[in-house]
Write a protein that holds these residues in place. Structure first.
Motif, mmCIF file in Angstrom:
data_model
loop_
_atom_site.group_PDB
_atom_site.id
_atom_site.type_symbol
_atom_site.label_atom_id
_atom_site.label_comp_id
_atom_site.label_asym_id
_atom_site.label_seq_id
_atom_site.Cartn_x
_atom_site.Cartn_y
_atom_site.Cartn_z
ATOM 1 N N ASP A 127 0.862 -1.179 0.000
ATOM 2 C CA ASP A 127 0.000 0.000 0.000
ATOM 3 C C ASP A 127 0.899 1.230 0.000
ATOM 4 O O ASP A 127 1.277 1.737 1.054
ATOM 5 N N GLY A 128 1.256 1.707 -1.215
ATOM 6 C CA GLY A 128 2.223 2.801 -1.311
ATOM 7 C C GLY A 128 3.558 2.328 -0.768
ATOM 8 O O GLY A 128 4.089 1.298 -1.200
ATOM 9 N N ASP A 129 4.092 3.068 0.216
ATOM 10 C CA ASP A 129 5.351 2.640 0.828
ATOM 11 C C ASP A 129 5.115 1.745 2.039
ATOM 12 O O ASP A 129 6.071 1.342 2.716
ATOM 13 N N GLY A 130 3.855 1.407 2.313
ATOM 14 C CA GLY A 130 3.522 0.566 3.449
ATOM 15 C C GLY A 130 2.802 -0.702 3.031
ATOM 16 O O GLY A 130 3.011 -1.228 1.924
ATOM 17 N N LEU B 274 -0.301 -0.366 7.624
ATOM 18 C CA LEU B 274 1.014 -0.236 8.243
ATOM 19 C C LEU B 274 1.880 0.725 7.447
ATOM 20 O O LEU B 274 1.805 0.773 6.209
ATOM 21 N N ALA B 275 2.715 1.464 8.153
ATOM 22 C CA ALA B 275 3.703 2.330 7.511
ATOM 23 C C ALA B 275 4.864 1.484 7.002
ATOM 24 O O ALA B 275 4.936 0.273 7.243
ATOM 25 N N ALA B 276 5.792 2.126 6.317
ATOM 26 C CA ALA B 276 6.928 1.415 5.731
ATOM 27 C C ALA B 276 7.776 0.707 6.779
ATOM 28 O O ALA B 276 8.421 -0.313 6.490
ATOM 29 N N ASP B 277 7.780 1.218 8.019
ATOM 30 C CA ASP B 277 8.566 0.588 9.084
ATOM 31 C C ASP B 277 7.762 -0.411 9.906
ATOM 32 O O ASP B 277 8.251 -0.924 10.915
ATOM 33 N N GLY B 278 6.516 -0.687 9.494
ATOM 34 C CA GLY B 278 5.687 -1.644 10.209
ATOM 35 C C GLY B 278 4.832 -1.056 11.307
ATOM 36 O O GLY B 278 4.057 -1.778 11.943
#
Length: 487
Positions: A86-89, A156-160
């Motif tokens: 989802d994008g960068d996540g 979730l964001a790119a860092d989880g």
């Protein structure tokens, strides 16, 4: 890793064939603990009627390519997952069995499952929380079947890190029932057309990100190997099946959902949290003695959380240490929001607020927790039956989990006695990890690496934290006991 609870981990036992005297011993233990075996006829009738009812009218989410990932042969399938970028996540879609659609609050079946509390597992099979017509049938997320479910959508964001989490009821259909080994094989370079091509890579990425989030919080994960009994030289021996990485990644999805559920409950001020106090410093000191005795390097400046990722559950000494490490997780309980909130309500092993919502087929409390979260997300009042159930749930779950734990411990004792039966008179090296003094002398606990068992020893004195040699004096398989003495 055992389950996603971090509460009272237990070892799973697998037997190729169970000797009659072990089965009889466990039958007696089940009766001693008053573990219900047969369901009342009225409860069975309700379950059968519920299984025959038409599916409820719900939003259609059958286009989601969900799959289940479980041990081979499992039929009580609580969770199905689909992951996507989802994008960068990432987006996590997590369907949980909608047991509430099949159980009428206040009915005979509801009363029966309140008496049971949890599914009880043992080498002779399980005593399910719900009748199998539901737990392995109409309520289970079996492949190719339309099922009502609580469908979580977690961004979730790119860092989880969690961006957003919601849950709603929906109609779902699992595409495939996969095993951990199937998915792991694809991760390791194999091919399997039943495994969605994007699942292994995304499960690994999301799982590892969530593990990093856990370590950053100060949480811990235990890779407890499964204990297997194998025939050897006319007797039995203990062997260990090391956990696969995919099992830990999959467990992180469950933990993620429980953390999100706790956030929704706390925001609304209603619900029930799973709690665990921090480890007692004395238990950590004992664990350091165990490491020393098993030859595991644990520098003083290395934390428990940092040590665990360096261990391999396939190594017998590491397996023994990880099994002993479960004793840090003592005192798990439940706190009802607005009622039992004295002190810290976080779960120390997870290092976050946490709620049980991902195993409603096997754990009573999850049914209420799921309905709280659904109502909060829908902007609706929490149903009255949930408010009625919440005050008693900590007591019910404490009783049932303690009973299940005692049975599972008894099963381990019986199997360990079976394995040691042919070795009476042999000597073993172990480490003294616990000592209690009384009027009759000293009673100590000695951890033996091979086979991985705990020995209770009585002697005039025992050197805490030191290696000792003990002799196996007596084994009683039906009585589930073994007796060691200092050599």
């Amino acid at each position: 890793m055992v389950g996603a609870d971090r509460g009272v981990p237990t070892r799973q036992l697998h037997l190729p064939a169970l000797p009659a005297r072990v089965a009889e011993s466990l039958d007696r233990l089940r009766a001693e603990l008053d573990i219900p075996v047969d369901l009342p006829p009225a409860a069975l009738r309700e379950a059968q009627e519920a299984a025959r009812r038409p599916l409820p009218t719900l939003p259609d989410a059958r286009d989601l390519p969900l799959v289940t990932v479980d041990p081979p042969g499992a039929r009580d399938l609580d969770q199905a997952v689909h992951l996507e970028e989802d994008g960068d996540g990432f987006l996590v879609h997590y369907a949980i069995a909608d047991v509430a659609s099949f159980v009428t609050p206040g009915g005979a079946l509801d009363a029966a499952v309140h008496e049971r509390g949890v599914t009880v597992y043992g080498p002779t099979g399980s005593t399910p929380l719900h009748p199998e017509v539901l737990s392995a049938g109409a309520a289970s997320l079996l492949a190719g079947q339309d099922r009502p479910a609580y469908l979580w959508r977690i961004a979730l964001a790119a860092d989880g890190a969690v961006r957003e989490a919601t849950v709603r009821r929906a109609l779902v259909r699992s595409r495939a029932q996969l095993t951990y080994a199937q998915v792991q094989d694809v991760v390791d370079g194999g091919s399997d057309p039943s495994v969605p091509p994007t699942l292994p890579g995304l499960l690994r990425r999301v799982g590892e990100l969530r593990l990093a989030q856990e370590r950053a919080r100060g949480g811990v994960s235990l890779e407890i190997p499964e204990q297997e009994v194998v025939a050897r030289d006319g007797g039995y021996a203990l062997a260990f099946r090391a956990t696969l990485p995919v099992e830990e990644w999959n467990a992180q999805i469950s933990l993620l959902t429980g953390i999100c559920a706790a956030g929704l409950m706390r925001g609304a001020g209603v619900g029930i949290l799973r709690t665990l106090p921090p480890a007692d410093p004395r238990d950590l000191a004992r664990l350091r003695r165990t490491a020393r005795g098993l030859g595991i390097a644990w520098p003083e400046d290395v934390s428990y959380q940092d040590l665990l990722p360096t261990l391999d559950s396939a190594v017998p000494a590491h397996a023994a240490f990880l099994t002993e490490a479960t004793t840090l997780f003592r005192g798990a309980g439940y706190a009802v929001l607005g009622q039992d909130e004295d002190g810290d309500t976080r779960h120390a092993a997870i290092a976050a607020h946490y709620a049980h919502v991902t195993a409603p087929l096997r754990r009573l409390v999850d049914r209420a927790g799921l309905e709280v979260c659904r109502a909060v997300c829908a902007g609706e009042p929490v149903p009255g039956w949930v408010h009625d159930a919440l005050p008693e749930l900590p007591r019910v779950m404490a009783r049932s989990t303690q009973r299940a734990g005692r049975y599972e411990r008894g099963a381990v004792d019986a199997v360990e006695a079976l394995v040691l039966e042919s070795r009476v008179g042999e000597e073993f090296r172990g480490i003294v990890v616990e000592v209690d003094e009384d009027d009759d002398g000293v009673r100590g606990t000695v951890v033996i690496a091979e086979p991985a068992v705990e020995a209770s020893v009585r002697a005039p004195e025992l050197p805490l934290g030191e290696q000792v040699t003990v002799r196996l004096e007596e084994v009683d398989v039906p009585g589930r006991t073994v007796r060691f003495s200092p050599a």
